[in-house]
Motif scaffolding. Sequence first.
Motif, PDB file in Angstrom:
ATOM      1  N   LEU A   1      96.941 103.269  39.332  1.00 32.69           N
ATOM      2  CA  LEU A   1      96.868 102.764  38.066  1.00 32.69           C
ATOM      3  C   LEU A   1      95.488 102.046  37.544  1.00 32.69           C
ATOM      4  N   LYS A   2      94.708 101.813  38.485  1.00 32.98           N
ATOM      5  CA  LYS A   2      93.540 101.062  38.525  1.00 32.98           C
ATOM      6  C   LYS A   2      92.598 101.762  37.803  1.00 32.98           C
ATOM      7  N   GLY A   3      91.886 100.906  37.034  1.00 30.36           N
ATOM      8  CA  GLY A   3      91.084 101.511  36.084  1.00 30.36           C
ATOM      9  C   GLY A   3      91.336 101.951  34.716  1.00 30.36           C
ATOM     10  N   ARG A   4      92.731 101.744  34.545  1.00 28.93           N
ATOM     11  CA  ARG A   4      93.336 102.181  33.224  1.00 28.93           C
ATOM     12  C   ARG A   4      93.545 101.209  32.191  1.00 28.93           C
ATOM     13  N   GLY A   5      93.314  99.883  32.421  1.00 25.60           N
ATOM     14  CA  GLY A   5      93.350  98.582  31.476  1.00 25.60           C
ATOM     15  C   GLY A   5      94.616  97.719  31.815  1.00 25.60           C
ATOM     16  N   PHE A   6      95.456  98.013  32.841  1.00 20.10           N
ATOM     17  CA  PHE A   6      96.355  97.352  32.991  1.00 20.10           C
ATOM     18  C   PHE A   6      96.177  95.884  33.505  1.00 20.10           C
ATOM     19  N   GLY A   7      95.111  95.910  34.461  1.00 21.67           N
ATOM     20  CA  GLY A   7      94.681  94.446  35.103  1.00 21.67           C
ATOM     21  C   GLY A   7      94.383  93.628  33.667  1.00 21.67           C
ATOM     22  N   ARG A   8      93.589  94.158  32.901  1.00 18.47           N
ATOM     23  CA  ARG A   8      93.083  93.467  31.623  1.00 18.47           C
ATOM     24  C   ARG A   8      94.413  93.159  30.988  1.00 18.47           C
ATOM     25  N   LYS A   9      95.395  93.778  30.697  1.00 18.70           N
ATOM     26  CA  LYS A   9      96.666  93.452  29.847  1.00 18.70           C
ATOM     27  C   LYS A   9      97.215  92.291  30.530  1.00 18.70           C
ATOM     28  N   LEU A  10      97.429  92.508  31.933  1.00 14.50           N
ATOM     29  CA  LEU A  10      97.949  91.395  32.653  1.00 14.50           C
ATOM     30  C   LEU A  10      97.369  90.084  32.330  1.00 14.50           C
ATOM     31  N   VAL A  11      96.046  89.964  32.685  1.00 13.18           N
ATOM     32  CA  VAL A  11      95.251  88.848  32.479  1.00 13.18           C
ATOM     33  C   VAL A  11      95.564  88.284  31.110  1.00 13.18           C
ATOM     34  N   GLU A  12      95.224  89.215  30.016  1.00 16.67           N
ATOM     35  CA  GLU A  12      95.649  88.658  28.665  1.00 16.67           C
ATOM     36  C   GLU A  12      97.048  88.067  28.432  1.00 16.67           C
TER      37      GLU A  12
ATOM     38  N   ASP B   1     112.397 102.999  35.625  1.00 15.26           N
ATOM     39  CA  ASP B   1     112.911 102.438  36.794  1.00 15.26           C
ATOM     40  C   ASP B   1     112.591 100.971  37.078  1.00 15.26           C
ATOM     41  N   GLU B   2     112.084 100.235  36.516  1.00 14.88           N
ATOM     42  CA  GLU B   2     111.474  98.939  36.566  1.00 14.88           C
ATOM     43  C   GLU B   2     110.781  98.432  37.651  1.00 14.88           C
ATOM     44  N   ARG B   3     110.153  99.642  38.536  1.00 11.67           N
ATOM     45  CA  ARG B   3     109.352  99.297  39.443  1.00 11.67           C
ATOM     46  C   ARG B   3     108.244  98.603  38.913  1.00 11.67           C
ATOM     47  N   VAL B   4     107.921  97.554  40.030  1.00 11.48           N
ATOM     48  CA  VAL B   4     106.654  96.684  39.732  1.00 11.48           C
ATOM     49  C   VAL B   4     105.530  97.620  39.880  1.00 11.48           C
ATOM     50  N   LEU B   5     104.592  97.552  39.057  1.00 12.54           N
ATOM     51  CA  LEU B   5     103.321  98.306  39.087  1.00 12.54           C
ATOM     52  C   LEU B   5     102.182  97.435  39.080  1.00 12.54           C
ATOM     53  N   GLY B   6     102.327  96.161  38.865  1.00 12.07           N
ATOM     54  CA  GLY B   6     101.150  95.303  38.720  1.00 12.07           C
ATOM     55  C   GLY B   6     101.635  93.677  38.504  1.00 12.07           C
TER      56      GLY B   6
ATOM     57  N   ALA C   1      84.227  88.524  34.096  1.00 10.15           N
ATOM     58  CA  ALA C   1      82.981  88.607  32.925  1.00 10.15           C
ATOM     59  C   ALA C   1      83.486  89.472  31.978  1.00 10.15           C
ATOM     60  N   ARG C   2      83.925  90.700  32.022  1.00 15.73           N
ATOM     61  CA  ARG C   2      84.097  91.645  30.759  1.00 15.73           C
ATOM     62  C   ARG C   2      85.331  90.869  29.942  1.00 15.73           C
ATOM     63  N   LEU C   3      86.271  89.934  30.404  1.00 14.40           N
ATOM     64  CA  LEU C   3      87.009  89.352  29.654  1.00 14.40           C
ATOM     65  C   LEU C   3      86.610  87.857  29.020  1.00 14.40           C
ATOM     66  N   GLY C   4      85.326  87.693  29.338  1.00 14.23           N
ATOM     67  CA  GLY C   4      84.906  86.367  28.866  1.00 14.23           C
ATOM     68  C   GLY C   4      84.623  85.254  29.693  1.00 14.23           C
ATOM     69  N   PHE C   5      85.118  85.431  30.963  1.00  6.88           N
ATOM     70  CA  PHE C   5      84.971  84.329  32.046  1.00  6.88           C
ATOM     71  C   PHE C   5      83.498  84.150  32.316  1.00  6.88           C
ATOM     72  N   GLU C   6      82.736  83.171  32.770  1.00  5.20           N
ATOM     73  CA  GLU C   6      81.703  82.866  32.993  1.00  5.20           C
ATOM     74  C   GLU C   6      81.710  82.083  34.562  1.00  5.20           C
ATOM     75  N   GLU C   7      80.678  82.416  35.347  1.00  2.00           N
ATOM     76  CA  GLU C   7      80.656  82.237  36.478  1.00  2.00           C
ATOM     77  C   GLU C   7      80.266  80.509  36.556  1.00  2.00           C
ATOM     78  N   VAL C   8      80.679  79.643  37.225  1.00  2.00           N
ATOM     79  CA  VAL C   8      80.512  78.277  37.549  1.00  2.00           C
ATOM     80  C   VAL C   8      80.333  77.996  39.016  1.00  2.00           C
ATOM     81  N   GLU C   9      80.161  76.735  39.273  1.00  2.00           N
ATOM     82  CA  GLU C   9      79.923  76.551  40.785  1.00  2.00           C
ATOM     83  C   GLU C   9      81.409  75.580  40.965  1.00  2.00           C
ATOM     84  N   LYS C  10      81.938  75.722  42.218  1.00  2.00           N
ATOM     85  CA  LYS C  10      83.311  75.629  42.419  1.00  2.00           C
ATOM     86  C   LYS C  10      83.340  74.026  42.324  1.00  2.00           C
ATOM     87  N   ASP C  11      82.385  73.195  42.396  1.00  2.00           N
ATOM     88  CA  ASP C  11      82.759  71.938  42.335  1.00  2.00           C
ATOM     89  C   ASP C  11      83.020  71.418  40.704  1.00  2.00           C
TER      90      ASP C  11
END
Length: 154
Positions: free
Chosen positions: A80-91, A52-57, A116-126
């Motif tokens: 749909l949280k916890g099923r990998g869709f957020g990861r797919k959107l970021v990828e 139905d083309e409904r936006v899910l994420g 972090a699980r996608l490879g991002f590392e925490e940094v200082e905002k500056d």
Amino acid sequence: MSSYIRKAMMQDVKAIHALLMSCASKGQLLPRSLSSLYSHLRDFHVLVDRDDERVLGCCALTIFWADHAEIRSLAVVEELKGRGFGRKLVESCLSEAVTLGVYKVFTLTYVSGFFARLGFEEVEKDVLPQKVWTDCLNCPKFPDCDETAMLLVM
């Protein structure tokens, strides 16, 4: 249920807005106005129901400078949280960044473990480009930002 990811279209804006406002009301991300969504529509990727083309994420890739982009407005419907869709959107957004020749992608987030699980590392905002802070001036939490800055160098 079958779904796929595509670039957002004009008819998706109100559904993206509703999804983001729902998540913002739970403190999961910052709200975005309808006018902001219309003016940044090209930044968005959406997860849609094939039937139905409904936006899910949704997730946005915003270019900030010659070598920096930001992942922002990542949201997935509750069921749909916890099923990998957020990861797919970021990828999907990261793939677009590489296509555009942008190899440093940052995010300001409340869910640092996910990124972090996608490879991002925490940094200082500056360490983020100064242009980022022009967006921050319009934020209701400025200057007391409570998000975590994270960076991925590809």
